[in-house]
Scaffold this active site. Structure first.
Site, short mmCIF file in Angstrom:
data_model
loop_
_atom_site.label_atom_id
_atom_site.label_comp_id
_atom_site.label_asym_id
_atom_site.label_seq_id
_atom_site.Cartn_x
_atom_site.Cartn_y
_atom_site.Cartn_z
N HIS A 111 -15.87 -6.99 -4.55
CA HIS A 111 -17.28 -7.30 -4.43
C HIS A 111 -17.87 -7.71 -3.12
O HIS A 111 -18.92 -7.89 -2.67
CB HIS A 111 -17.22 -8.39 -5.80
CG HIS A 111 -17.34 -8.09 -7.34
ND1 HIS A 111 -17.12 -8.87 -8.12
CD2 HIS A 111 -17.07 -6.37 -7.46
CE1 HIS A 111 -16.69 -7.50 -8.97
NE2 HIS A 111 -17.01 -6.95 -8.67
N HIS B 175 -19.38 4.30 -8.35
CA HIS B 175 -19.01 4.39 -7.30
C HIS B 175 -18.30 5.58 -6.36
O HIS B 175 -19.02 5.45 -5.17
CB HIS B 175 -17.45 3.88 -7.80
CG HIS B 175 -18.09 1.73 -7.93
ND1 HIS B 175 -18.49 1.36 -7.42
CD2 HIS B 175 -17.87 1.47 -9.45
CE1 HIS B 175 -18.20 0.13 -8.11
NE2 HIS B 175 -18.18 0.42 -9.38
#
Length: 387
Positions: free
Chosen positions: A234, A366
């Site tokens: 993150h 992703h």
């Protein structure tokens, strides 16, 4: 090297006969589990991006995802918004952020129904989740919107920033100005505020009043969406989003966006890589920078590569390009699955396939974005970079 077309062919296996997308297992077959909104929205986004690149069949797949989000069992026709899954009526910010992203990308790509999806998703986000007084989004409601959870989280807000930037690019005009200012408020609060104050250790969990909860989920640290401690991936994502926001704001961007992206990236790279002596990034670190969950997640490495590539493009510094190439090579060696064309989603520190947090190879979000951002111009969103 991982090939985008082969990855998209693998992702297309997730298409369901009735519309939408399922969760893919290790062999590339849909697992027998309830359809989940975040999977459908993320796959819709991926195939919308593929259509922007002119990939055959991508338009039809993206349109199937849009239709599933607009009228399938995941859409709550009675109360509005989207259920977390067919068997879970919870209304979460994480899920709705991806509904906005799917609608934004579909709008940009000219997918049938995309603009209607974006308008509805943004309306729900504005009414139910966005808290203008805080400059952040709330987290989770009961199915009928009668009660709001006391928990607040950074993860949903991160994807809210991503979706807001994509929506701004899709809509343009005054809407773009408003949405980019909103994204700036969230990045300023989370990155320029909390992360900076903790020497670039990103807080994830908070009370309803946005008081930090640093011990949240200590008893279940490998949670897939709300893990305990510092989530290395993150930090890379927030760094990259800060740079995309900077590009979208142009001359009006505050200088700290670049400074903070560099610092947050540096902390993630310096503290994360081989933190336990083995190559790769652990999923999470404790507040003492020691690994808590040592498993290697494919998405963490993807976000590290993407952030390094974007930083290299922005700064012109070769060291970031070197890191991106080194980490990509590590991914090709450890994570790439020649049987599917995708990457294993979770490995042990020594490189064996694991499933402590993620079973199978659920979606292509992703990895596809990592591949698409390679060498692309830095703009407000991934879809904007492909225009």
């Amino acid at each position: 090297m991982t090939d985008l077309d082969r990855l998209l062919a693998f992702a297309a296996r997730s298409a369901l006969p009735g519309g939408g997308f399922g969760y893919l297992g290790v062999d590339g077959r849909v697992l027998p589990r309830a359809q989940e909104t975040w999977i459908v929205a993320r796959m819709t986004h991926v195939f919308g991006l593929a259509h922007l690149l002119g990939r055959p069949g991508a338009e039809e797949l993206a349109a199937s995802g849009v239709a599933a989000l607009r009228g399938g069992p995941l859409h709550d026709a009675e109360h509005g918004g989207w259920r977390a899954a067919e068997d879970d009526g919870t209304k979460s910010a994480y899920v709705h952020a991806f509904a906005v992203l799917a609608g934004a990308t579909a709008t940009t790509a000219g997918i049938a129904g995309g603009r209607a999806l974006l308008d509805e998703a943004l309306a729900v986000w504005d009414r139910r989740f966005w808290d203008d007084a805080e400059g952040l989004a709330a987290e989770e409601w009961t199915p009928d919107w009668s009660r709001l959870s006391d928990y607040r989280g950074a993860n949903a807000n991160m994807h809210g920033v991503e979706a807001t930037l994509a929506a701004a690019d899709a809509l343009g005009g005054d809407d773009a100005v408003r949405l980019r200012r909103r994204a700036l408020r969230s990045v300023e609060r989370v990155v320029h505020g909390w992360a900076r104050e903790r020497d670039w250790r990103l807080l994830e969990h908070f009370t309803a009043g946005w008081e930090p909860l640093p011990e949240h989920n200590r008893d279940r640290p490998a949670d897939p969406f709300r893990p305990y401690g510092v989530t290395v991936g993150h930090q890379f994502e927030w760094a990259r989003l800060a740079l995309h926001l900077r590009a979208a704001l142009g001359e009006g961007a505050p200088p700290w966006l670049l400074d903070d992206a560099v610092a947050l990236f540096g902390a993630a790279a310096g503290r994360g890589w081989a933190a336990d002596g083995a190559p790769g990034f652990p999923y999470t670190l404790g507040w003492d920078d020691r690994p808590v969950v040592p498993a290697r997640m494919h998405w963490v490495l993807c976000e590290a590569v993407a952030a390094a590539g974007v930083l290299g493009a922005v700064t012109g510094e070769e060291r970031y390009g070197d890191l991106a190439r080194t980490w990509r090579a590590h991914g090709e060696e450890r994570f790439a699955d020649p049987a599917t064309g995708s990457w294993h989603h979770e490995l042990t520190p020594s490189g064996e396939v694991a499933s402590g947090t993620w079973a199978g190879q659920p979606d292509a979000y992703h990895l596809a974005q990592m591949l698409l951002l390679d060498g692309r111009p830095v703009r407000g969103s991934v879809a904007a970079a492909l225009r």
